[in-house]
Scaffold this motif. Structure first.
Motif, PDB file in Angstrom:
ATOM      1  N   LYS A 192      37.646  47.067  32.607  1.00 53.59           N
ATOM      2  CA  LYS A 192      38.390  46.467  32.300  1.00 53.59           C
ATOM      3  C   LYS A 192      39.579  46.626  31.208  1.00 53.59           C
ATOM      4  CE  LYS A 192      36.494  42.462  34.424  1.00 53.59           C
ATOM      5  NZ  LYS A 192      35.541  40.983  33.822  1.00 53.59           N
ATOM      6  N   LYS A 193      39.081  47.371  30.444  1.00 53.82           N
ATOM      7  CA  LYS A 193      39.435  47.918  28.593  1.00 53.82           C
ATOM      8  C   LYS A 193      39.846  49.087  29.064  1.00 53.82           C
ATOM      9  CE  LYS A 193      35.780  46.455  25.789  1.00 53.82           C
ATOM     10  NZ  LYS A 193      34.402  46.549  24.724  1.00 53.82           N
ATOM     11  N   ASN A 195      41.126  49.884  32.629  1.00 54.93           N
ATOM     12  CA  ASN A 195      42.677  49.739  33.151  1.00 54.93           C
ATOM     13  C   ASN A 195      43.295  50.538  32.977  1.00 54.93           C
ATOM     14  OD1 ASN A 195      44.826  47.944  33.771  1.00 54.93           O
ATOM     15  ND2 ASN A 195      43.817  45.860  32.874  1.00 54.93           N
ATOM     16  N   ASP A 196      44.648  50.555  33.171  1.00 52.44           N
ATOM     17  CA  ASP A 196      45.852  51.534  33.956  1.00 52.44           C
ATOM     18  C   ASP A 196      45.431  52.911  33.272  1.00 52.44           C
ATOM     19  OD1 ASP A 196      47.035  51.770  31.668  1.00 52.44           O
ATOM     20  OD2 ASP A 196      48.537  50.644  32.841  1.00 52.44           O
ATOM     21  N   THR A 229      35.225  45.675  40.096  1.00 57.20           N
ATOM     22  CA  THR A 229      35.728  45.752  38.715  1.00 57.20           C
ATOM     23  C   THR A 229      37.424  46.553  39.087  1.00 57.20           C
ATOM     24  OG1 THR A 229      34.402  44.989  37.536  1.00 57.20           O
ATOM     25  CG2 THR A 229      36.353  45.960  36.439  1.00 57.20           C
ATOM     26  N   GLU A 232      39.732  44.507  41.029  1.00 58.81           N
ATOM     27  CA  GLU A 232      40.186  44.134  40.143  1.00 58.81           C
ATOM     28  C   GLU A 232      41.585  44.634  39.522  1.00 58.81           C
ATOM     29  OE1 GLU A 232      38.787  41.131  36.320  1.00 58.81           O
ATOM     30  OE2 GLU A 232      37.426  41.399  37.866  1.00 58.81           O
ATOM     31  N   ILE A 233      41.336  45.673  38.489  1.00 61.36           N
ATOM     32  CA  ILE A 233      42.413  46.152  38.053  1.00 61.36           C
ATOM     33  C   ILE A 233      43.507  46.651  38.563  1.00 61.36           C
ATOM     34  CG2 ILE A 233      40.773  46.479  36.033  1.00 61.36           C
ATOM     35  CD1 ILE A 233      41.187  50.131  36.544  1.00 61.36           C
ATOM     36  N   TYR A 235      42.430  50.051  40.154  1.00 60.53           N
ATOM     37  CA  TYR A 235      42.448  51.531  40.553  1.00 60.53           C
ATOM     38  C   TYR A 235      42.559  52.632  40.894  1.00 60.53           C
ATOM     39  CZ  TYR A 235      39.846  56.117  39.954  1.00 60.53           C
ATOM     40  OH  TYR A 235      39.797  57.575  39.756  1.00 60.53           O
TER      41      TYR A 235
END
Length: 279
Positions: A192-193, A195-196, A229, A232-233, A235
């Motif tokens: 999550k940290k 992210n992209d 996760t 969720e982001i 990826y």
């Protein structure tokens, strides 16, 4: 969402065998025969005494793309445990190997090149990567990998601070799940940290005590949580195995079956939809 066409393995899947090592030129056809279509080229092979990697060797590797109907999605450059502790001659030798790996990756159509941070401060790493990024080929981008020791760069916050001064189209992060697990981090929180900024992965399992490089479900990582996760982001990169020790001691007659099983495990990970409630 993760998709079935975004799975791959490092050539180091088969770099070890009983009594010795395999070169990439031997490993790649075997890996393709297991059903893999995308392969990560492990140029750490350049560190092996007596390695044969040169332009003619790379032509063989390039020929496999058409012959075996495969792509090279990723590569990994040579590394050392402590770059700053090397002598000037040793640094120059390693820098030369890294540059060769960059050049070969470019020729072979590799998009993302994985590299280790150096053991040192964030400031040391920013200075180091200022120089490294000057020689990254224009058709490639760099992915800096998280490490497993507490005296190394291992946390998302550190990695993000290192890449902050640079062009985001040229550099991102590779998350090694085994390293994050050994460091004692919550892998889903790290994802999550990042992210992209997360553009590549090394998928491996362990029991937190050593970097075992096992296949998923043979250690103690919560894979349902990891995959949930990543979805969720949103990826969009590859799930790329780095599980060389899992195959190291297998008898030859079992390697094909286990190789095909490894692909099925990745396909299973891709199919996961729900986050596990406990582990």
């Amino acid at each position: 969402m993760l998709s079935i066409d975004r799975i791959s393995t490092s050539t180091n899947l088969l770099c070890f065998k009983r009594g010795g090592r395999r070169e990439m030129v031997e490993s790649i056809p075997l890996i393709a025969s297991y059903g893999y279509k995308n392969i990560d080229l492990n140029f750490c092979e350049l560190l092996n005494h007596g390695n044969r990697i040169d332009d003619s060797y790379i032509k063989i590797v390039e020929g496999y793309k058409k012959e075996l109907q495969i792509s090279y999605n990723q590569s990994h450059v040579p590394y050392t445990q402590d770059y700053l502790a090397l002598s000037e001659k040793e640094r120059n030798n390693l820098d030369t190997l890294i540059k060769r790996a960059f050049e070969y990756s470019s020729v072979l159509g590799v998009d993302t090149i994985v590299i280790h941070p150096i053991r040192g401060s964030i400031k040391d790493n920013i200075k180091y990567f200022e120089n490294v990024l000057k020689i990254v080929p224009s058709n490639c981008r760099l992915a800096i990998e998280n490490m497993e020791r507490h005296d190394e760069i291992g946390r998302a916050e550190e990695l993000l601070e290192i890449i902050a001064p640079f062009d985001k189209s040229k550099v991102g992060i590779c998350l090694d799940t085994g390293h994050a697990h050994m460091y004692g981090l919550n892998i889903s929180d790290e994802i999550k940290k990042l992210n992209d900024s997360l553009i590549a992965t090394h998928i491996a399992d362990n029991h937190k005590t050593s970097d075992e490089h096992f296949m998923p479900y043979f250690g103690s990582i919560d894979w349902e949580g990891v995959i949930s996760t990543l979805n969720e982001i949103d990826y969009k990169g590859f799930l790329t195995y780095e599980i060389m020790f899992f195959f190291k001691y297998l008898p030859q007659e079992l390697q094909e079956d286990v190789g095909k099983l490894s692909l099925k495990v990745l396909e299973h990970l891709i199919s996961l939809k729900k986050k596990s409630s406990s582990f």
